[in-house]
Design an enzyme around this catalytic site. Sequence first.
Site, PDB file in Angstrom:
ATOM      1  N   GLY A  52       0.835  -1.207   0.000  1.00 52.16           N
ATOM      2  CA  GLY A  52       0.000   0.000   0.000  1.00 52.16           C
ATOM      3  C   GLY A  52       0.861   1.246   0.000  1.00 52.16           C
ATOM      4  O   GLY A  52       0.515   2.272   0.585  1.00 52.16           O
ATOM      5  N   LEU A  81       1.773   3.509  -2.193  1.00 55.56           N
ATOM      6  CA  LEU A  81       1.558   4.759  -2.936  1.00 55.56           C
ATOM      7  C   LEU A  81       0.529   5.659  -2.266  1.00 55.56           C
ATOM      8  O   LEU A  81       0.033   6.608  -2.865  1.00 55.56           O
ATOM      9  CB  LEU A  81       1.167   4.468  -4.389  1.00 55.56           C
ATOM     10  N   GLY A  82       0.215   5.375  -1.011  1.00 57.21           N
ATOM     11  CA  GLY A  82      -0.715   6.217  -0.265  1.00 57.21           C
ATOM     12  C   GLY A  82       0.019   7.365   0.414  1.00 57.21           C
ATOM     13  O   GLY A  82       1.193   7.635   0.135  1.00 57.21           O
ATOM     14  N   LEU A 137       1.230   7.756   3.438  1.00 54.84           N
ATOM     15  CA  LEU A 137       2.413   7.466   4.255  1.00 54.84           C
ATOM     16  C   LEU A 137       3.517   6.730   3.507  1.00 54.84           C
ATOM     17  O   LEU A 137       4.703   6.902   3.788  1.00 54.84           O
ATOM     18  CB  LEU A 137       2.022   6.627   5.483  1.00 54.84           C
ATOM     19  N   ASP A 179       2.204  -1.519  -4.529  1.00 54.94           N
ATOM     20  CA  ASP A 179       0.795  -1.103  -4.453  1.00 54.94           C
ATOM     21  C   ASP A 179       0.093  -1.713  -5.656  1.00 54.94           C
ATOM     22  O   ASP A 179       0.725  -2.431  -6.451  1.00 54.94           O
ATOM     23  CB  ASP A 179       0.696   0.446  -4.468  1.00 54.94           C
ATOM     24  N   TYR A 201     -13.202   0.307   9.855  1.00 59.82           N
ATOM     25  CA  TYR A 201     -11.758   0.605   9.920  1.00 59.82           C
ATOM     26  C   TYR A 201     -11.227   0.280  11.323  1.00 59.82           C
ATOM     27  O   TYR A 201     -10.229  -0.440  11.480  1.00 59.82           O
ATOM     28  CB  TYR A 201     -11.561   2.079   9.584  1.00 59.82           C
ATOM     29  N   LYS A 261      -8.711  -2.742  12.621  1.00 55.60           N
ATOM     30  CA  LYS A 261      -7.425  -2.447  13.266  1.00 55.60           C
ATOM     31  C   LYS A 261      -7.309  -3.170  14.616  1.00 55.60           C
ATOM     32  O   LYS A 261      -6.231  -3.642  14.971  1.00 55.60           O
ATOM     33  CB  LYS A 261      -7.241  -0.936  13.437  1.00 55.60           C
TER      34      LYS A 261
HETATM   35  N1  LIG Z   1      -2.656   8.643   7.384  1.00 55.54           N
HETATM   36  C1  LIG Z   1      -3.014   8.603   8.663  1.00 55.54           C
HETATM   37  O1  LIG Z   1      -3.409   9.608   9.249  1.00 55.54           O
HETATM   38  C2  LIG Z   1      -2.942   7.308   9.403  1.00 55.54           C
HETATM   39  C3  LIG Z   1      -3.140   7.305  10.786  1.00 55.54           C
HETATM   40  C4  LIG Z   1      -3.140   6.097  11.472  1.00 55.54           C
HETATM   41  C5  LIG Z   1      -2.874   4.929  10.802  1.00 55.54           C
HETATM   42  N2  LIG Z   1      -2.667   4.963   9.468  1.00 55.54           N
HETATM   43  C6  LIG Z   1      -2.451   3.695   8.787  1.00 55.54           C
HETATM   44  O2  LIG Z   1      -1.284   3.766   7.973  1.00 55.54           O
HETATM   45  C7  LIG Z   1      -1.482   3.012   6.784  1.00 55.54           C
HETATM   46  C8  LIG Z   1      -1.202   3.898   5.580  1.00 55.54           C
HETATM   47  O3  LIG Z   1      -2.081   4.979   5.621  1.00 55.54           O
HETATM   48  P1  LIG Z   1      -2.203   5.999   4.407  1.00 55.54           P
HETATM   49  O4  LIG Z   1      -2.715   7.251   4.968  1.00 55.54           O
HETATM   50  O5  LIG Z   1      -0.953   6.006   3.616  1.00 55.54           O
HETATM   51  O6  LIG Z   1      -3.375   5.308   3.572  1.00 55.54           O
HETATM   52  P2  LIG Z   1      -3.793   5.578   2.064  1.00 55.54           P
HETATM   53  O7  LIG Z   1      -5.244   5.346   1.951  1.00 55.54           O
HETATM   54  O8  LIG Z   1      -3.262   6.882   1.604  1.00 55.54           O
HETATM   55  O9  LIG Z   1      -3.015   4.416   1.286  1.00 55.54           O
HETATM   56  C9  LIG Z   1      -3.424   3.082   1.341  1.00 55.54           C
HETATM   57  C10 LIG Z   1      -2.901   2.379   0.105  1.00 55.54           C
HETATM   58  O10 LIG Z   1      -3.368   1.025   0.129  1.00 55.54           O
HETATM   59  C11 LIG Z   1      -3.500   0.631  -1.219  1.00 55.54           C
HETATM   60  N3  LIG Z   1      -4.347  -0.560  -1.381  1.00 55.54           N
HETATM   61  C12 LIG Z   1      -5.675  -0.666  -1.355  1.00 55.54           C
HETATM   62  N4  LIG Z   1      -6.061  -1.932  -1.660  1.00 55.54           N
HETATM   63  C13 LIG Z   1      -4.941  -2.633  -1.873  1.00 55.54           C
HETATM   64  C14 LIG Z   1      -4.665  -3.987  -2.238  1.00 55.54           C
HETATM   65  N5  LIG Z   1      -5.650  -4.872  -2.455  1.00 55.54           N
HETATM   66  N6  LIG Z   1      -3.379  -4.375  -2.367  1.00 55.54           N
HETATM   67  C15 LIG Z   1      -2.384  -3.491  -2.172  1.00 55.54           C
HETATM   68  N7  LIG Z   1      -2.573  -2.206  -1.836  1.00 55.54           N
HETATM   69  C16 LIG Z   1      -3.827  -1.774  -1.699  1.00 55.54           C
HETATM   70  C17 LIG Z   1      -4.123   1.852  -1.893  1.00 55.54           C
HETATM   71  O11 LIG Z   1      -3.931   1.789  -3.295  1.00 55.54           O
HETATM   72  C18 LIG Z   1      -3.403   2.988  -1.206  1.00 55.54           C
HETATM   73  O12 LIG Z   1      -2.313   3.463  -1.982  1.00 55.54           O
HETATM   74  C19 LIG Z   1      -2.909   2.474   6.846  1.00 55.54           C
HETATM   75  O13 LIG Z   1      -2.875   1.157   7.289  1.00 55.54           O
HETATM   76  C20 LIG Z   1      -3.580   3.361   7.862  1.00 55.54           C
HETATM   77  O14 LIG Z   1      -4.596   2.694   8.536  1.00 55.54           O
HETATM   78  C21 LIG Z   1      -2.697   6.120   8.749  1.00 55.54           C
HETATM   79  C1  LIG Z   2      -6.536   8.592  12.072  1.00 57.13           C
HETATM   80  C2  LIG Z   2      -6.238   7.756  10.877  1.00 57.13           C
HETATM   81  O1  LIG Z   2      -6.441   6.425  11.121  1.00 57.13           O
HETATM   82  C3  LIG Z   2      -6.784   8.199   9.551  1.00 57.13           C
HETATM   83  N1  LIG Z   2      -6.199   9.458   9.182  1.00 57.13           N
HETATM   84  C4  LIG Z   2      -8.280   8.332   9.526  1.00 57.13           C
HETATM   85  O2  LIG Z   2      -8.769   9.392   9.832  1.00 57.13           O
HETATM   86  O3  LIG Z   2      -8.963   7.409   9.180  1.00 57.13           O
END
Ligand SMILES: NC(=O)c1ccc[n+]([C@@H]2O[C@H](COP(=O)([O-])OP(=O)(O)OC[C@H]3O[C@@H](n4cnc5c(N)ncnc54)[C@H](O)[C@@H]3O)[C@@H](O)[C@H]2O)c1
Ligand SMILES: C[C@@H](O)[C@H](N)C(=O)O
Length: 392
Positions: free
Chosen positions: A81, A83-84, A86, A107, A214, A218
């Site tokens: 994942g 390209l999201g 993080l 991704d 979600y 988790k």
């Molecule tokens: N961004 C935040 O604020 C935050 C906070 C707490 C936890 N997290 C966790 O960190 C992780 C990354 O978060 P993010 O903000 O980068 O999320 P994001 O939604 O930006 O990226 C998620 C990525 O998962 C990929 N994905 C979806 N289905 C898929 C599949 N079948 N196979 C492979 N990849 C797939 C998507 O293409 C996407 O690029 C997540 O697990 C999220 O729960 C993020």
């Molecule tokens: C907090 C974190 O998990 C994510 N940014 C959300 O709001 O879903």
Amino acid sequence: MFHSSKQYLLYNLFQPHATDLRTLCISSYRLSHTVFYRASHVQSSVIMFLRNLYRNTVNLSIRNYSANKCKTKVPKILITGGLGQLGVECARYLRCKYGKDNVILSDIIKPTEEIVNDGPYIFVDILDFKGLQKVVVNHGVDWLIHFSALLSAIGEQNVPLAVRVNIEGVHNVIELAKQYKLRLFVPSTIGAFGPDSPRNPTPNVTVQRPRTIYGVSKVHAELLGEYYYHKFGLDFRCLRFPGVISSDPPGGGTTDYAIAVFHDVLRKGTYQCYLKPDTRLPMMHVRDALRALSEFLDAPNDKLVRRVYNVTSMSFTPEELTAAMSKHIPDFKITYQPDSRQDIADSWPQVFDDSEARRDWNWKPEVDLENLVTLMIKEVKEKIATNGKLPS
Ligand SMILES: NC(=O)c1ccc[n+]([C@@H]2O[C@H](COP(=O)([O-])OP(=O)(O)OC[C@H]3O[C@@H](n4cnc5c(N)ncnc54)[C@H](O)[C@@H]3O)[C@@H](O)[C@H]2O)c1
Ligand SMILES: C[C@@H](O)[C@H](N)C(=O)O
């Protein structure tokens, strides 16, 4: 009884306690002195053979030992994942630390040219177990950072897909990590708590009854990871992040407003917020989030009292964030129109207690609200300038 010293030596060499070649040869050499030397019929050539074997093996062991001491193996890291929001930043951070080719982004999205030029990128669908297995084996992966997920707001729009990606996906990576003895990092979130949890502050261990798919997925990942750790010794590590703020586009979460407000204000001078002005949520700049992730992955196992830790940097409301922004940007307008994300935010922690992470592996945030605003204004302006749309 042994009919000859040679028989005794051979017997000794194949005993289970003589586990490595060096031990075997040391015992053979000692034997060559104590048994063979005294035996009048022993051939000097046998003694010479054993002596040489011992010397070569000791030299070899010394060389190996020195090499191991001087060079800790650099881990090969796979990010799912990636390209999201993080993943891209995380790859940049870890590539600086471990080398470009040791961090593989993956991704299901087509990468931009910039991503391809930055370092290795491959297609990996986390729902395809065999495909994942092939990547782990062919690339010699040691650590797996599992970012693929549907975030809180978008997950509510497509629950069956969130179940597949967030729950089945975790089943696949956890089984793989067990089979290939990988270190597995799965991020969790403030969203793993619910309305029954204490909200100010929310401790590391407390009631967790989230009301989003979600959050449920988790909690499932946290518990499964802990279970695999206790049952199979899997090196599972999990940080519960607050809202992570960076200039990259967020993936459909409840904390996204704290990113969108910078983009909209700097582009248009206005922002319509989907949360009420006094909605307090824990937050963190991506710089702190990636440092936390990296320090936690580096922490020796014996320092970790838990496999799952809360981490945070600050807590603020939309009102407080925009007040801090107004010190840098004199004129902008914020309106408020709460939507379904308000209900999610109202069930989440307001202040996150990360004292256990601070105690066990010395976690310490560095970016406070003032720094976050300064960094975001600079980074978002750079993004807008690159895209050629900075308003006058
Ligand atoms: N961004 C935040 O604020 C935050 C906070 C707490 C936890 N997290 C966790 O960190 C992780 C990354 O978060 P993010 O903000 O980068 O999320 P994001 O939604 O930006 O990226 C998620 C990525 O998962 C990929 N994905 C979806 N289905 C898929 C599949 N079948 N196979 C492979 N990849 C797939 C998507 O293409 C996407 O690029 C997540 O697990 C999220 O729960 C993020
Ligand atoms: C907090 C974190 O998990 C994510 N940014 C959300 O709001 O879903």
